[in-house]
Design an enzyme around this catalytic site. Structure first.
Site: not given
Length: 634
Positions: A80, A168, A64, A29, A223
Site C-alpha cells: 500500500v 470537522a 479502520h 482513530d 475516512s
C-alpha cells in the site's frame, strides 16, 4: 477505482519529498496493526499509557485505524503506497474494542497528540451535530491546536446530507469531503454551511488500504479522503523543513483552501463542493514562493472566531451544548452508507525530533469510587454489615466512608476515580512508600464531599497531582480510563470553599482601610465565581501544561485569595482568566502566566486591573514563581 499515486500533482510532489521524520502526523482513530507489511520500514509509533493495548486485531476499530494509517504511512516498496511514507506517524487509539467513543476521549487524544509533538492530526471520524456544536472539552482541544499551530484534518462525514460533523465543523479545522472517480462529490459525502469556508474535497472512492493481518482492501468514504489531505499537508510541511524553514501547519491549511479548484458546475451542485477540490500542484507552488510568507502572516493576524482574542464568534461557529456521541463507520466499500447512530463518537469511514510527551497530570474534579466487577461490589456489601437500618449500601458514600475508616486496608480494593460531572476521566492509584497515607487522605476527601454544604469541612472538588502510569483500568460500566499514580499526600487538595471564603474575607479586611465595611457575602460570591469559572467554563483533563497551570491557579488558595483581596478592595469583580506561555522561565522548566482580569461593575469606563502570577508545571506538583504582578489596562 482511485490509485493514490495517480492523484494529480502527487507524483511530482514525491519527486521533491516523501516526507521528513521531523514532521509528525497523529492518527486519532482505532488501533493500528503496525506489524502489517505496509508499515515495514515506517516510523510509526503509538502514544503510550492512556488506552489499553490488548485490542482485538479483528475488530472494526483496528481495521479502520490500520486502513487510515496505511493511506498515510504505507511504504512505497510495500503493498500500500502511502501519501507521506517518510513522515513520522503516531497512533492515538481513542477507539478501542468498541466502535464508539466519547467527545471527551476524542479531546483527550487530540490534546495528548499535541503534547507529543504532532504537527498534523488526522481524525477520520466525528459526530453528527448542529453547526459547530461540540462539547466543551472537544471545542477547547481544537482551540488548543490552533494556539499551538497544529493542523486538525477531519472527515466531513458520510451521511449524504446538508449536515455537519464535529470536530470537522469547528473553527480552524480543515474538513474533508470525498470525491468519486468521476471528479464529483460522492453521494454520501456531507456538505454544510460550515464546510463552505473550511472544507476541501479529495479522492475518496475505492482507495487501497491495509487490512489487519497482512491483507489489503479497497474502501470508500470521507475516512479515506481525510488521510490523503493530511498526508499532502505533511509533505508541504516537509518542503518547508527542507528549505530550512520552520513548519507552519495553519498557514499550509490556508494555502490548501486558497488554491483549491473552484466548482465549475451549476450553483445548486456547487454547494456540495465545499470550498473546492484539492489542487496539489498549485498549492506546492504557493508554499514554495515568497508569497507564502504573506499568507502565513495573514493567518497569524486572523481572529480565531472563538472569543479567545476578544472577538465574538460567528453564529455558525458557536460552540457549546451536549451532542450525542458518534459511532464507527464500517471499513469496507459500504463505508459510504451512513451507519445507525449510537451513543458515542464515530470513525468516518522547530526540533529535529518530536517533543517528548511528559505524562504529568494535575486535574480538578469530583472524587468517586468504583468496584470494577459485581463480585467486588458484593464483597463490599457483605463486609460492610448493617451500616443503617435498611442495611449497608456500598453505593452510599457515607456508608463507604464509615466502613473504610473502620477498615483502612479496604481502601485499596476500590477503584478511586476522578470525575468531570458524572464522567470518570482517571483512576487514582496511590503508590510507593506513602500509599497508605494517600488512601487515608482519599477517604477524608470523600467524607468531605458528603458533608453538609454549610460545613467548613465541605469539599466541593479535589485537585490531583500525579503521573500517567501507562496502564488503564476497566470500570463497572465497561468504560476504560487511564490510571494516574499518586506518590504522596503533598498537593492532593480538597476545595474547602467555605474555609477559603473565610480566608478571603480576612485578606480583604487586611487590605482595606475600612475593614468593618467588608461584605463577606460579596467576597464569597466572587470567589465562588472564580472557582466555578475554572471548573465549568474551563473544564479540562489537566494533562497539558496550560491546563495544569490553570488548575493549579484555581487550587492555590493563598495566591487566589491574595489576588482577589487586592481586587475586591478596589470594588472590582472577576472578568476573564487567561493562560499563556511565559516568555521568561528557569532552565529546564515549563512556565505559564495566569492572568486574572477584573473590572468595575458600576463604572465601565474605569480601567481594568490585571493580576498575573507565573506557574512552573515541570514537576508533578506545580509551583508559583515570584510575586503577583498587577497593572491597569484600558
Amino acid at each position: 477505482m482511485c490509485e493514490v499515486s495517480r492523484i494529480p500533482g502527487l507524483a511530482r510532489l514525491w519527486e521533491r519529498t516523501r516526507g521528513v521524520d521531523r514532521i509528525v502526523v497523529a492518527v486519532v482513530d482505532g488501533p493500528v496493526d503496525d506489524g502489517h507489511p505496509a508499515f515495514r520500514g515506517a516510523s510509526l509509533g503509538r502514544l503510550p499509557g492512556v488506552w489499553p493495548k490488548d485490542e482485538d486485531r479483528t475488530s472494526a476499530t483496528t481495521a479502520h485505524g490500520t486502513l487510515v494509517a496505511s493511506v498515510l504511512f504505507g511504504q512505497h516498496d510495500g503493498p500500500v503506497p502511502g501519501v507521506a511514507p517518510h513522515c513520522r506517524g503516531l497512533s492515538v487509539p481513542v477507539f478501542g474494542r468498541r466502535a464508539t467513543t466519547s467527545q471527551l476521549e476524542l479531546a483527550r487524544g487530540i490534546e495528548l497528540a499535541v503534547e507529543a509533538g504532532a504537527h498534523v492530526i488526522n481524525i477520520s471520524g466525528g459526530q453528527l451535530s448542529p453547526p459547530a456544536a461540540a462539547e466543551d472539552a472537544l471545542a477547547r482541544a481544537v482551540r488548543f491546536c490552533r494556539d499551538r499551530n497544529v493542523l486538525v484534518v477531519a472527515a466531513a462525514g458520510n451521511d449524504g446530507c446538508f449536515c455537519t460533523h464535529v470536530p470537522a465543523a469547528l473553527p480552524s479545522v480543515l474538513a474533508v469531503g470525498a470525491l468519486s472517480a468521476t471528479g464529483r462529490p460522492m453521494t454520501t459525502s456531507n456538505w454544510g454551511a460550515a464546510y463552505q469556508q473550511q472544507g476541501i474535497l479529495a479522492p475518496g472512492e475505492n482507495i487501497l488500504g491495509a487490512v489487519p493481518g497482512g491483507g489489503t482492501t479497497r474502501c470508500s468514504g470521507t475516512s479515506l479522503a481525510t488521510p490523503i489531505v493530511a498526508g499532502v499537508a505533511a509533505l508541504l510541511l516537509s518542503l518547508q523543513v527542507l528549505a530550512g524553514r520552520d513548519p507552519d501547519p495553519l498557514a499550509v491549511r490556508a494555502a490548501l483552501l486558497a488554491n483549491a479548484d473552484p466548482c465549475e458546475f451549476d450553483p445548486e451542485e456547487c454547494v456540495r463542493f465545499l470550498s473546492g477540490t484539492l489542487n496539489i500542484e498549485r498549492t506546492v507552488n504557493a508554499v514554495t514562493t515568497e508569497q507564502f510568507d504573506e499568507l502565513a502572516e495573514a493567518v497569524r493576524k486572523q481572529p480565531c472566531g472563538c472569543g479567545c482574542d476578544g472577538t465574538e464568534p460567528a453564529a455558525a461557529n458557536v460552540v457549546g451544548g451536549d451532542a450525542p456521541a458518534v459511532e464507527a463507520a464500517p471499513t469496507t466499500a459500504a463505508d459510504a452508507v451512513p451507519a445507525q447512530r449510537g451513543p458515542g463518537v464515530v470513525t468516518s469511514a522547530g526540533n529535529a525530533t518530536a517533543q517528548p510527551w511528559t505524562p504529568l497530570v494535575y486535574a480538578v474534579g469530583v472524587l468517586g469510587y468504583d468496584f470494577g466487577t459485581e463480585a467486588r461490589r458484593d464483597s463490599f456489601q457483605q463486609l460492610m454489615g448493617p451500616a443503617a437500618e435498611s442495611g449497608a449500601n456500598p453505593y452510599d458514600a457515607r456508608h463507604m466512608v464509615e466502613h473504610l475508616r473502620a477498615h483502612p486496608s479496604e481502601a485499596r480494593a476500590l477503584i478511586w476515580t476522578l470525575n468531570l460531572e458524572l464522567t470518570p476521566i482517571y483512576a487514582i492509584e496511590p503508590v510507593g512508600a506513602y500509599a497508605a497515607d494517600v488512601y487515608e487522605l482519599l477517604v477524608g476527601l470523600l467524607a468531605g464531599e458528603v458533608t453538609d454544604e454549610d460545613d467548613a469541612a465541605f469539599v466541593e472538588r479535589i485537585a490531583v497531582p500525579g503521573r500517567l502510569s501507562g496502564r488503564t483500568v476497566r470500570l463497572f460500566s465497561g468504560q476504560v480510563v487511564p490510571v494516574v499514580e499518586v506518590e504522596q499526600r503533598r498537593g492532593l487538595y480538597g476545595w474547602e470553599v467555605n474555609r477559603l471564603t473565610a480566608a478571603a474575607v480576612a485578606a480583604v479586611e487586611a487590605a482595606t482601610t475600612r475593614p468593618g465595611e467588608v461584605d463577606g457575602a460579596a467576597v464569597g460570591t466572587v470567589l465562588r465565581e472564580f472557582l466555578t469559572r475554572v471548573y465549568y467554563d474551563l473544564r479540562n483533563l489537566g494533562a497539558t501544561s496550560r491546563d495544569r497551570a490553570l488548575n493549579f491557579a484555581a487550587t492555590n488558595a493563598f495566591q487566589a485569595t491574595q489576588t482577589l483581596a487586592a481586587a475586591l478592595g478596589e470594588g472590582m469583580a472577576l472578568d476573564t482568566i487567561d493562560v499563556e506561555k511565559s516568555p521568561f522561565c528557569r532552565p529546564d522548566s515549563d512556565c505559564w502566566d495566569v492572568k486574572l482580569r477584573f473590572f468595575d461593575p458600576e463604572n465601565n469606563r474605569r480601567a481594568r486591573r490585571v493580576y498575573r502570577f507565573t506557574i512552573d508545571v515541570s514537576d508533578v506538583l506545580p509551583v508559583t514563581l515570584g510575586e503577583v504582578r498587577s497593572w491597569s489596562e484600558s
